[in-house]
Write an enzyme that holds these catalytic residues in place. Structure first.
Site, PDB file in Angstrom:
ATOM      1  N   LYS A  88       0.821  -1.224   0.000  1.00  0.00           N
ATOM      2  CA  LYS A  88       0.000   0.000   0.000  1.00  0.00           C
ATOM      3  C   LYS A  88       0.852   1.270   0.000  1.00  0.00           C
ATOM      4  O   LYS A  88       0.464   2.250  -0.623  1.00  0.00           O
ATOM      5  CB  LYS A  88      -1.059  -0.012   1.106  1.00  0.00           C
ATOM      6  CG  LYS A  88      -0.535   0.049   2.507  1.00  0.00           C
ATOM      7  CD  LYS A  88      -1.654  -0.158   3.514  1.00  0.00           C
ATOM      8  CE  LYS A  88      -1.116  -0.511   4.873  1.00  0.00           C
ATOM      9  NZ  LYS A  88      -0.121   0.406   5.455  1.00  0.00           N
ATOM     10  N   ARG A 118      -7.411   2.434  11.120  1.00  0.00           N
ATOM     11  CA  ARG A 118      -7.206   0.998  11.255  1.00  0.00           C
ATOM     12  C   ARG A 118      -8.166   0.393  12.289  1.00  0.00           C
ATOM     13  O   ARG A 118      -8.184  -0.831  12.452  1.00  0.00           O
ATOM     14  CB  ARG A 118      -5.778   0.730  11.747  1.00  0.00           C
ATOM     15  CG  ARG A 118      -4.769   0.484  10.646  1.00  0.00           C
ATOM     16  CD  ARG A 118      -3.395   0.597  11.292  1.00  0.00           C
ATOM     17  NE  ARG A 118      -2.397  -0.260  10.731  1.00  0.00           N
ATOM     18  CZ  ARG A 118      -1.401   0.160   9.925  1.00  0.00           C
ATOM     19  NH1 ARG A 118      -1.331   1.395   9.533  1.00  0.00           N
ATOM     20  NH2 ARG A 118      -0.484  -0.681   9.525  1.00  0.00           N
ATOM     21  N   ARG A 140      11.325  -8.683   2.812  1.00  0.00           N
ATOM     22  CA  ARG A 140      11.589  -7.266   3.060  1.00  0.00           C
ATOM     23  C   ARG A 140      12.439  -7.084   4.323  1.00  0.00           C
ATOM     24  O   ARG A 140      13.297  -6.195   4.380  1.00  0.00           O
ATOM     25  CB  ARG A 140      10.260  -6.519   3.217  1.00  0.00           C
ATOM     26  CG  ARG A 140      10.417  -5.037   3.418  1.00  0.00           C
ATOM     27  CD  ARG A 140       9.100  -4.307   3.318  1.00  0.00           C
ATOM     28  NE  ARG A 140       8.400  -4.266   4.596  1.00  0.00           N
ATOM     29  CZ  ARG A 140       7.205  -3.706   4.783  1.00  0.00           C
ATOM     30  NH1 ARG A 140       6.552  -3.185   3.772  1.00  0.00           N
ATOM     31  NH2 ARG A 140       6.630  -3.693   5.959  1.00  0.00           N
ATOM     32  N   ARG A 188      13.691  -3.613   8.923  1.00  0.00           N
ATOM     33  CA  ARG A 188      12.642  -2.968   9.725  1.00  0.00           C
ATOM     34  C   ARG A 188      12.411  -3.792  10.983  1.00  0.00           C
ATOM     35  O   ARG A 188      12.273  -5.001  10.924  1.00  0.00           O
ATOM     36  CB  ARG A 188      11.336  -2.913   8.903  1.00  0.00           C
ATOM     37  CG  ARG A 188      10.889  -1.513   8.602  1.00  0.00           C
ATOM     38  CD  ARG A 188       9.667  -1.505   7.742  1.00  0.00           C
ATOM     39  NE  ARG A 188       8.443  -1.721   8.498  1.00  0.00           N
ATOM     40  CZ  ARG A 188       7.242  -1.303   8.077  1.00  0.00           C
ATOM     41  NH1 ARG A 188       7.127  -0.647   6.946  1.00  0.00           N
ATOM     42  NH2 ARG A 188       6.175  -1.543   8.788  1.00  0.00           N
ATOM     43  N   ARG A 208       0.669  -8.703  13.349  1.00  0.00           N
ATOM     44  CA  ARG A 208       0.138  -7.556  12.588  1.00  0.00           C
ATOM     45  C   ARG A 208      -0.977  -8.003  11.646  1.00  0.00           C
ATOM     46  O   ARG A 208      -1.986  -7.314  11.478  1.00  0.00           O
ATOM     47  CB  ARG A 208       1.272  -6.855  11.832  1.00  0.00           C
ATOM     48  CG  ARG A 208       2.170  -6.056  12.785  1.00  0.00           C
ATOM     49  CD  ARG A 208       3.504  -5.697  12.185  1.00  0.00           C
ATOM     50  NE  ARG A 208       3.400  -4.887  10.999  1.00  0.00           N
ATOM     51  CZ  ARG A 208       4.255  -4.947   9.972  1.00  0.00           C
ATOM     52  NH1 ARG A 208       5.261  -5.800   9.987  1.00  0.00           N
ATOM     53  NH2 ARG A 208       4.091  -4.159   8.952  1.00  0.00           N
TER      54      ARG A 208
END
Ligand code: AMP
Length: 192
Positions: free
Chosen positions: A14, A89, A128, A134, A145
């Site tokens: 996104k 969210r 990723r 991250r 998540r």
């Protein structure tokens, strides 16, 4: 002038699509995740507060997130529209956003949801994690998540579906291919 949201599970791309939509439609993209990460990096009080939640894959509390969004949406560059990426969210955030928009006599034009299968997302995010390091990209946190997305953010999507402003796009495929789908979906949603 477009006011829109992009919603999708972690790893659905996104952020990437938001940047492209923003360029194409000439509206500012606002990512709550990016604002939090910038604050974490700058070690601001907001960043120090947000980091503990982000590292665990939890949502930063609504009170903190909502105030941050209210501030951001009061800046001049949103006058020509905006694309919110990663907010709301929770259904409480939907209510809060409704209130901010109502105060400015504004409405959302389109809510775009990117869809993708959980296992594809886990594989993507683990990839990723290797590239970016991250701190919220390890498998336990990734699954947490995703669980939160299903438990809380799908209720957000349902609310916008009821209002008739939801458009869904398959987020699996090449980046350009997904961008084409997204832009087509936005154009037809706006034409309704
Ligand atoms: P993102 O880059 O959108 O995946 O966001 C990264 C992290 O920032 C999330 O896992 C949350 O910890 C936090 N975050 C971003 N947006 C929100 C939001 N709307 N509500 C609560 N927490 C958020």
């Amino acid at each position: 002038m477009t006011r829109m949201l992009i919603i999708g599970p972690p790893g659905s791309g996104k952020g990437t699509q938001a940047e492209r939509i923003s360029e194409r439609l000439g509206v500012v993209a606002i990512s709550t995740g990016d604002i939090f990460r910038a604050n974490v990096k700058g070690e601001t009080p907001l960043g120090i507060e947000a980091k503990k939640y982000m590292d665990a894959g939890d949502f930063v509390p609504d009170s903190v997130t909502n105030n941050m969004v209210r501030d951001r949406l009061s800046q001049d560059d949103v006058e020509n529209g905006f694309l919110l990426d990663g907010y709301p969210r929770t259904t409480a955030q939907v209510d809060f956003l409704d209130q901010i928009l109502a105060e400015g006599e504004q409405e959302l034009d389109v809510v775009l949801q990117l869809t993708a299968d959980d296992e594809v997302l886990v594989a993507r995010l683990l990839g990723r994690a290797k590239e970016t390091g991250r701190s919220d990209d390890n498998e336990t946190v990734i699954r947490h998540r995703l669980d939160l997305y299903h438990e809380q953010t799908e209720a957000v999507v349902a609310k916008y579906a009821e209002r008739g402003i939801l458009t869904q796009v398959d987020g699996i495929g090449g980046i350009d291919e997904v961008t084409d789908r997204v832009l087509t979906a936005i154009e037809s949603a706006k034409a309704v």
